[in-house]
Design a protein around this motif. Sequence first.
Motif, PDB file in Angstrom:
ATOM      1  N   ALA A   1       0.818  -1.220   0.000  1.00  0.00           N
ATOM      2  CA  ALA A   1       0.000   0.000   0.000  1.00  0.00           C
ATOM      3  C   ALA A   1       0.848   1.265   0.000  1.00  0.00           C
ATOM      4  O   ALA A   1       0.308   2.366   0.035  1.00  0.00           O
ATOM      5  N   MET A   2       2.172   1.132  -0.043  1.00  0.00           N
ATOM      6  CA  MET A   2       3.042   2.307  -0.157  1.00  0.00           C
ATOM      7  C   MET A   2       3.088   2.746  -1.608  1.00  0.00           C
ATOM      8  O   MET A   2       3.067   1.918  -2.519  1.00  0.00           O
ATOM      9  N   SER A   3       3.153   4.049  -1.856  1.00  0.00           N
ATOM     10  CA  SER A   3       3.275   4.519  -3.227  1.00  0.00           C
ATOM     11  C   SER A   3       4.609   4.042  -3.793  1.00  0.00           C
ATOM     12  O   SER A   3       5.619   3.985  -3.085  1.00  0.00           O
ATOM     13  N   THR A   4       4.603   3.714  -5.073  1.00  0.00           N
ATOM     14  CA  THR A   4       5.802   3.192  -5.713  1.00  0.00           C
ATOM     15  C   THR A   4       6.944   4.208  -5.669  1.00  0.00           C
ATOM     16  O   THR A   4       8.103   3.844  -5.472  1.00  0.00           O
ATOM     17  N   SER A   5       6.613   5.480  -5.830  1.00  0.00           N
ATOM     18  CA  SER A   5       7.655   6.507  -5.819  1.00  0.00           C
ATOM     19  C   SER A   5       8.342   6.581  -4.466  1.00  0.00           C
ATOM     20  O   SER A   5       9.576   6.712  -4.388  1.00  0.00           O
ATOM     21  N   VAL A   6       7.575   6.492  -3.378  1.00  0.00           N
ATOM     22  CA  VAL A   6       8.165   6.506  -2.036  1.00  0.00           C
ATOM     23  C   VAL A   6       9.014   5.252  -1.820  1.00  0.00           C
ATOM     24  O   VAL A   6      10.115   5.308  -1.264  1.00  0.00           O
ATOM     25  N   ALA A   7       8.515   4.105  -2.284  1.00  0.00           N
ATOM     26  CA  ALA A   7       9.255   2.852  -2.137  1.00  0.00           C
ATOM     27  C   ALA A   7      10.599   2.920  -2.855  1.00  0.00           C
ATOM     28  O   ALA A   7      11.621   2.440  -2.337  1.00  0.00           O
ATOM     29  N   MET A   8      10.618   3.539  -4.037  1.00  0.00           N
ATOM     30  CA  MET A   8      11.860   3.646  -4.792  1.00  0.00           C
ATOM     31  C   MET A   8      12.857   4.564  -4.104  1.00  0.00           C
ATOM     32  O   MET A   8      14.076   4.361  -4.201  1.00  0.00           O
ATOM     33  N   ARG A   9      12.367   5.567  -3.408  1.00  0.00           N
ATOM     34  CA  ARG A   9      13.279   6.437  -2.657  1.00  0.00           C
ATOM     35  C   ARG A   9      13.899   5.690  -1.478  1.00  0.00           C
ATOM     36  O   ARG A   9      15.069   5.888  -1.145  1.00  0.00           O
ATOM     37  N   LYS A  10      13.108   4.838  -0.842  1.00  0.00           N
ATOM     38  CA  LYS A  10      13.611   4.066   0.286  1.00  0.00           C
ATOM     39  C   LYS A  10      14.556   2.957  -0.171  1.00  0.00           C
ATOM     40  O   LYS A  10      15.500   2.602   0.536  1.00  0.00           O
TER      41      LYS A  10
END
Length: 357
Positions: free
Chosen positions: A56-65
């Motif tokens: 449920a995390m946005s893909t863009s946030v996941a890629m930053r992490k």
Amino acid sequence: MRKIIHIDMDAFFVSVEIRDNPTLADKPVAVGGSSTERGVLSTCNYIARKFGVHSAMSTSVAMRKCPDLVIINGRMDVYKSVSDHLRHIFARYTHIIEPLSLDEAYLDVTNCELFGGSATLIAEDIRRTIFDELKLTASAGISSLKFLAKIASDENKPNGQFVITPDKINEFIYSLRLNKISGVGKVTFEKLKTFNLEFGRDVQAVDQSVLIENFGKFGQTLYQRCAGIDDREVQTTRIRKSVGVERTFNDDIDSNEALENIMFDKLIPELKRRSEKYLQTRKIATIGVKVKFADFHQTTKDYSHTSFDKDIFSQLLSEAVERGGGKKVRLLGVHIALSDIDSCGSQNEMEQSFFSF
């Protein structure tokens, strides 16, 4: 005394992808939408979770992490095929099965005579069979109470199981954090903590009336759970309670007129189409609108009504957007709640136990 097993596949979608492409085994992997299209993750493997990535995390946030995260578009037809195989495995042990999703189900094995009737050994064999036939791992929780079986399946993830025997129920609940109980989300848990209620033992020490006064019907349910009471049986039929449609936008929207156009031209026609088969035998109980803002906060507005009333939908949308205080909107949804089935309801009104598989 019932014997209930809760089976939960481990990182199901992504595990299927890694199984079919072993080169991904040592990489952080997630199934979800593209980061350039406002995507959201469906699930991720345990390597990715070490970076703080979660479903449920946005893909863009996941890629930053996790910049090395491998994003895979889902193959729902494959997942459904695997889920159907799971259904047939479960049916070898019992026909009292309640699926919760493609990868999760309750099984009542009270009358299963395999392994001397040991629910622990039955769960082990189910997990072993799943691995042998599907090359996937599953976790299991075993208890005489439904809600505890679900909690237990998360205790030794991944690829493990946990048993709460009847004589250990009170001891387990005593130390149980309340946010592990289904229905206790972040908001409810924070409110419970303002009453110094954080563990099962805290609820056991207060009067039921206090919980009902401050938490309504759920307060009574919470009191019963913490007292080790859960009379719910494993249900082989499930009744559809609501129907909804939602859309995430490629670009945030700050125009009420644009949102209305999308709602009336796209979402409500699709909602009517999806609701048609249910409304042949049931009625609309409430209609509602869901709005998620650019900062990921969301709100819903509902109204008791029996039709797709354009004016009411418009008013609900305005009130929901107003709650954002001027923030742009990234997702818009509409939904209806369905009336209860009366005593004359037909079997067509009920979803069979494997409908969601």
